[in-house]
Design a protein around this motif. Structure first.
Motif, PDB file in Angstrom:
ATOM      1  N   LEU A 120      -1.991   3.643  33.037  1.00 16.49           N
ATOM      2  CA  LEU A 120      -1.246   4.641  32.272  1.00 16.49           C
ATOM      3  C   LEU A 120      -1.973   5.979  32.270  1.00 16.49           C
ATOM      4  CD1 LEU A 120      -0.113   2.556  29.167  1.00 16.49           C
ATOM      5  CD2 LEU A 120       1.376   3.544  30.900  1.00 16.49           C
ATOM      6  N   TYR A 121      -3.288   5.939  32.138  1.00 14.90           N
ATOM      7  CA  TYR A 121      -4.087   7.159  32.117  1.00 14.90           C
ATOM      8  C   TYR A 121      -3.959   7.906  33.442  1.00 14.90           C
ATOM      9  CZ  TYR A 121      -8.176  10.099  31.065  1.00 14.90           C
ATOM     10  OH  TYR A 121      -9.017  11.154  30.818  1.00 14.90           O
ATOM     11  N   ALA A 122      -4.031   7.163  34.546  1.00 10.98           N
ATOM     12  CA  ALA A 122      -3.883   7.790  35.866  1.00 10.98           C
ATOM     13  C   ALA A 122      -2.494   8.378  36.033  1.00 10.98           C
ATOM     14  CB  ALA A 122      -4.161   6.764  36.961  1.00 10.98           C
ATOM     15  N   ALA A 123      -1.457   7.662  35.559  1.00  6.90           N
ATOM     16  CA  ALA A 123      -0.091   8.168  35.660  1.00  6.90           C
ATOM     17  C   ALA A 123       0.088   9.422  34.812  1.00  6.90           C
ATOM     18  CB  ALA A 123       0.899   7.090  35.228  1.00  6.90           C
ATOM     19  N   ALA A 124      -0.479   9.431  33.597  1.00  8.48           N
ATOM     20  CA  ALA A 124      -0.377  10.601  32.729  1.00  8.48           C
ATOM     21  C   ALA A 124      -1.126  11.786  33.324  1.00  8.48           C
ATOM     22  CB  ALA A 124      -0.935  10.272  31.343  1.00  8.48           C
ATOM     23  N   TRP A 125      -2.283  11.520  33.945  1.00  6.98           N
ATOM     24  CA  TRP A 125      -3.086  12.594  34.554  1.00  6.98           C
ATOM     25  C   TRP A 125      -2.303  13.294  35.664  1.00  6.98           C
ATOM     26  CZ3 TRP A 125      -8.082  13.701  32.827  1.00  6.98           C
ATOM     27  CH2 TRP A 125      -8.776  14.659  33.573  1.00  6.98           C
ATOM     28  N   GLN A 126      -1.448  12.547  36.362  1.00  4.55           N
ATOM     29  CA  GLN A 126      -0.679  13.103  37.469  1.00  4.55           C
ATOM     30  C   GLN A 126       0.674  13.657  37.041  1.00  4.55           C
ATOM     31  OE1 GLN A 126      -0.412   9.987  40.459  1.00  4.55           O
ATOM     32  NE2 GLN A 126      -2.490   9.349  39.991  1.00  4.55           N
ATOM     33  N   THR A 127       1.016  13.532  35.762  1.00  5.95           N
ATOM     34  CA  THR A 127       2.316  13.987  35.283  1.00  5.95           C
ATOM     35  C   THR A 127       2.415  15.505  35.332  1.00  5.95           C
ATOM     36  OG1 THR A 127       2.595  12.063  33.844  1.00  5.95           O
ATOM     37  CG2 THR A 127       3.870  14.018  33.296  1.00  5.95           C
ATOM     38  N   ASN A 128       3.566  15.995  35.751  1.00  4.59           N
ATOM     39  CA  ASN A 128       3.831  17.427  35.788  1.00  4.59           C
ATOM     40  C   ASN A 128       4.239  17.877  34.388  1.00  4.59           C
ATOM     41  OD1 ASN A 128       5.028  20.020  36.142  1.00  4.59           O
ATOM     42  ND2 ASN A 128       5.506  19.541  38.270  1.00  4.59           N
ATOM     43  N   LYS A 134       6.167   8.273  46.075  1.00  3.24           N
ATOM     44  CA  LYS A 134       6.197   7.904  47.488  1.00  3.24           C
ATOM     45  C   LYS A 134       7.482   8.338  48.157  1.00  3.24           C
ATOM     46  CE  LYS A 134       4.559   5.829  51.137  1.00  3.24           C
ATOM     47  NZ  LYS A 134       3.343   6.306  51.800  1.00  3.24           N
ATOM     48  N   LEU A 135       8.601   8.280  47.431  1.00 11.72           N
ATOM     49  CA  LEU A 135       9.894   8.586  48.023  1.00 11.72           C
ATOM     50  C   LEU A 135      10.191  10.078  48.063  1.00 11.72           C
ATOM     51  CD1 LEU A 135      12.095   5.738  46.501  1.00 11.72           C
ATOM     52  CD2 LEU A 135      11.056   5.847  48.759  1.00 11.72           C
ATOM     53  N   GLY A 136       9.354  10.912  47.432  1.00 11.72           N
ATOM     54  CA  GLY A 136       9.553  12.346  47.500  1.00 11.72           C
ATOM     55  C   GLY A 136      10.773  12.835  46.751  1.00 11.72           C
ATOM     56  N   LEU A 137      11.016  12.270  45.559  1.00 12.91           N
ATOM     57  CA  LEU A 137      12.134  12.722  44.749  1.00 12.91           C
ATOM     58  C   LEU A 137      11.920  14.158  44.289  1.00 12.91           C
ATOM     59  CD1 LEU A 137      12.779   9.571  42.536  1.00 12.91           C
ATOM     60  CD2 LEU A 137      14.433  10.607  44.083  1.00 12.91           C
ATOM     61  N   SER A 138      13.005  14.817  43.906  1.00 16.84           N
ATOM     62  CA  SER A 138      12.898  16.178  43.396  1.00 16.84           C
ATOM     63  C   SER A 138      12.041  16.181  42.138  1.00 16.84           C
ATOM     64  CB  SER A 138      14.287  16.732  43.085  1.00 16.84           C
ATOM     65  OG  SER A 138      14.883  16.018  42.015  1.00 16.84           O
ATOM     66  N   PRO A 139      11.346  17.290  41.852  1.00 17.96           N
ATOM     67  CA  PRO A 139      10.442  17.328  40.688  1.00 17.96           C
ATOM     68  C   PRO A 139      11.131  16.976  39.378  1.00 17.96           C
ATOM     69  CG  PRO A 139      10.068  19.226  42.100  1.00 17.96           C
ATOM     70  CD  PRO A 139      11.278  18.524  42.647  1.00 17.96           C
ATOM     71  N   ARG A 140      12.379  17.426  39.184  1.00 18.65           N
ATOM     72  CA  ARG A 140      13.056  17.154  37.914  1.00 18.65           C
ATOM     73  C   ARG A 140      13.313  15.663  37.748  1.00 18.65           C
ATOM     74  NH1 ARG A 140      17.866  15.875  36.056  1.00 18.65           N
ATOM     75  NH2 ARG A 140      18.411  16.517  33.933  1.00 18.65           N
ATOM     76  N   VAL A 141      13.826  15.012  38.795  1.00 14.51           N
ATOM     77  CA  VAL A 141      14.120  13.585  38.707  1.00 14.51           C
ATOM     78  C   VAL A 141      12.834  12.789  38.513  1.00 14.51           C
ATOM     79  CG1 VAL A 141      15.096  11.603  39.922  1.00 14.51           C
ATOM     80  CG2 VAL A 141      16.210  13.827  40.084  1.00 14.51           C
ATOM     81  N   THR A 142      11.793  13.173  39.232  1.00 12.35           N
ATOM     82  CA  THR A 142      10.513  12.490  39.084  1.00 12.35           C
ATOM     83  C   THR A 142       9.970  12.637  37.668  1.00 12.35           C
ATOM     84  OG1 THR A 142       9.991  12.866  41.417  1.00 12.35           O
ATOM     85  CG2 THR A 142       8.154  12.344  39.962  1.00 12.35           C
ATOM     86  N   ALA A 143      10.101  13.849  37.106  1.00  9.95           N
ATOM     87  CA  ALA A 143       9.622  14.087  35.744  1.00  9.95           C
ATOM     88  C   ALA A 143      10.384  13.228  34.737  1.00  9.95           C
ATOM     89  CB  ALA A 143       9.762  15.562  35.384  1.00  9.95           C
ATOM     90  N   VAL A 144      11.689  13.104  34.903  1.00 11.27           N
ATOM     91  CA  VAL A 144      12.496  12.300  33.981  1.00 11.27           C
ATOM     92  C   VAL A 144      12.104  10.831  34.071  1.00 11.27           C
ATOM     93  CG1 VAL A 144      14.830  11.480  33.492  1.00 11.27           C
ATOM     94  CG2 VAL A 144      14.433  13.900  33.933  1.00 11.27           C
TER      95      VAL A 144
END
Length: 553
Positions: A71-79, A142-152
């Motif tokens: 979770l920490y790694a995922a949060a660190w990479q969050t936009n 990995k799939l290269g989704l748009s930033p908005r979709v990835t953020a959601v």
């Protein structure tokens, strides 16, 4: 880990799993499939190998050992910018969709699965209501989704654990025969889970950002960064708040401030170490999911296989349908709320394509399976909780369906719907690089105009030329991609290409010379590694995406 394991057998099994992770992750890279999907399938296949030891997925190990650093790694990479902008749709999914899923599953189980009643269905819905942060972040990136979709998707998976935990508490209370909390009690509990977790995460983040300023060693920085997520999680859980939210908030806080308290060498080493650790823990988690099938089948061996298959497929499709039913109106409602609060008339309404991908990308993972394993064996009256094994099986079926079926089909939908966000990110990166270099050039010009020292002026001129060449190369790339209004002449492209070839050749000569000096025994490995690292940094920066030249492609 089973107590029957000897030290030698445990070491052999661990080595086997690590080799399997490396092998299948490498294969996933070659066939362009997100590695979590292939590792789950690989674990599924390995579980049927004769004499393969069973490795139970203990909830306490998942929640206290694996989950905090992931979770920490995922949060660190969050936009953070996109997370803020999409807070309303994230909240609509993290809170509203969880409740909708829980009650939808409860009603479905009560009417269509004879072995389950409303209470057991409510518990099942709570177990699978939250999407998995590890799976969502790994696959979406990995799939290269748009930033908005990835953020959601990332934001939803990071925050919905609090509401799912609350629903799980209610579900266990219903099954155990405890008094059902009132609506106000439930809202109060949810508020404490969320805001208590935020308080713990922010408090620890403030303390660590202060402490980190007194640490100069990159080794100590790494140790501190490993300790932080565990402290945040344990303190949050001890306070009966959400340990998950505490870890996420602490990770977001420290990530935003890392440029101020981490030195450049420490930041490079820590990010590299965390990248390897994140990959390793992810690999173990996903391959362990697949390895659980024999244990799960043992618990339901008295049931008809075809009936179980029907239940598993029907339940997985139900989860997808419930998510789709919520996503489209939820996206419109969150847009209306955001527009009413911010009074922004230029905000773009949600489009059906993005909503569809958000709905299709609701992955379940190890958190759901660990939650299912944590269910009690007996009820409050001492009776055996007979539906427990069926709940675990249906949870596993949902994980397998969402990761494999939805995960493998997601790239097709992304391409067909044109939601690849690489060009948008590329434009942002090039614009940022140009602004940074322009600011540096402006500062050098200012210093040149203020100096009276000819040697200093000459040094400044050399630096300016270096920065101007880099800026010219970036603008040539912008022009080639159609991102600049000013076209760049083809001769400039050729010039940048020649300069790129010269730089590559220079680095190659330096590297070969350095190796030759080492082989002569003129330098030891310590000096060699230091100089090689400098060459690696030079080559990596030059070959970075923003500075690759159009003529080279």
């Amino acid at each position: 880990m089973p107590t029957s394991f000897t030290t030698d057998s445990f070491q052999a099994l661990l080595l086997f799993l690590l080799l399997a992770i490396a092998l299948f992750a490498g294969l996933a890279e070659r066939i362009r499939v997100p590695y979590p999907i292939l590792l789950v399938v690989a674990g599924l296949g390995i579980s049927f190998v004769p004499h393969m030891p069973r490795i139970p997925l203990r909830p306490d190990i998942v929640f206290t050992i694996f989950l905090p650093p992931l979770l920490y790694a995922a949060a660190w990479q969050t936009n953070w910018r996109d997370f803020q902008r999409n807070l309303w749709p994230i909240s609509m999914l993290a809170i509203g969709l969880v409740g909708f899923t829980v009650f939808g599953v409860a009603h479905f189980a009560d009417h269509f699965i004879p072995q389950l009643d409303f209470r057991a269905g409510f518990l099942l819905g709570a177990v699978v209501a939250a999407t998995d942060a590890v799976a969502a972040n790994s696959i979406a990136t990995k799939l290269g989704l748009s930033p908005r979709v990835t953020a959601v998707l990332s934001g939803e998976s990071l925050l919905n654990d609090a509401t799912a935990l609350l629903a799980l508490e209610f579900g266990i209370g219903l099954m155990m025969g405890h008094q059902t909390p009132t609506v106000m009690e439930g809202l109060g509990r949810l508020a404490w889970l969320v805001f208590g977790g935020i308080g713990v995460g922010l408090g620890l983040g403030v303390v660590m950002s202060f402490v980190e300023r007194w640490i100069d060693s990159s080794e100590l920085e790494m140790v501190a960064s490993l300790v932080v997520p565990y402290v945040a999680y344990l303190v949050g859980e001890e306070a009966r708040a959400s340990g998950v939210i505490a870890v996420v908030v602490c990770g977001l806080f420290l990530s935003r401030r890392s440029s101020r308290y981490l030195s450049a060498p420490a930041r490079l080493e820590i990010l590299a170490a965390w990248k390897a650790l994140d990959f390793l823990l992810n690999g173990i988690v996903f391959i362990l999911i697949g390895l659980q099938l024999p244990e799960i089948l043992t618990g339901i061996r008295h049931n008809d296989p075809w009936t179980l298959l029907k239940y598993g497929i029907g339940f997985s499709v139900l989860l997808l349908a419930l998510r789709m039913l919520w996503v489209f109106p939820g996206a419109k409602l969150s847009f209306m709320i955001r527009k009413a609060i911010t009074h922004r008339e230029d905000a773009a309404p949600p489009d059906a394509k993005s909503s569809f991908v958000v709905g299709w990308a609701g992955m379940r993972g190890v958190v759901s399976l660990a939650a299912a394993y944590s269910l009690p064996y007996t009820l409050g009256d001492g009776e055996v909780f007979q539906q427990r094994n069926l709940v675990i099986f249906l949870t596993f079926a949902a994980i397998l369906f969402t990761l494999v079926v939805q995960g493998l089909s997601l790239p097709v939908f992304i391409r067909k719907l044109g939601l690849d966000g690489s060009s948008e990110l590329m434009e942002e990166e090039l614009n940022a690089r140009c602004r940074v270099l322009s600011a540096a050039i402006g500062q050098l010009k200012k210093q040149r105009n203020e100096t009276n020292d000819e040697d200093h002026e000459h040094d400044l001129e050399d630096m300016m030329h270096l920065y101007e060449h880099r800026l010219s190369a970036l603008r040539a790339k912008q022009s080639a991609m159609g991102l600049s209004q000013k076209p760049v002449h083809e001769s400039e492209h050729q010039r940048h290409s020649r300069r790129a070839d010269l730089m590559r050749e220079s680095v190659r000569v330096e590297r070969e010379t350095l190796l030759a000096i080492r082989e002569e025994g003129a330098i030891g490995d310590d000096v060699w590694r230091k100089l090689e690292r400098e060459l690696d940094l030079t080559e990596t920066r030059f070959e970075s995406f923003g500075e690759q030249l159009p003529a080279e492609r």
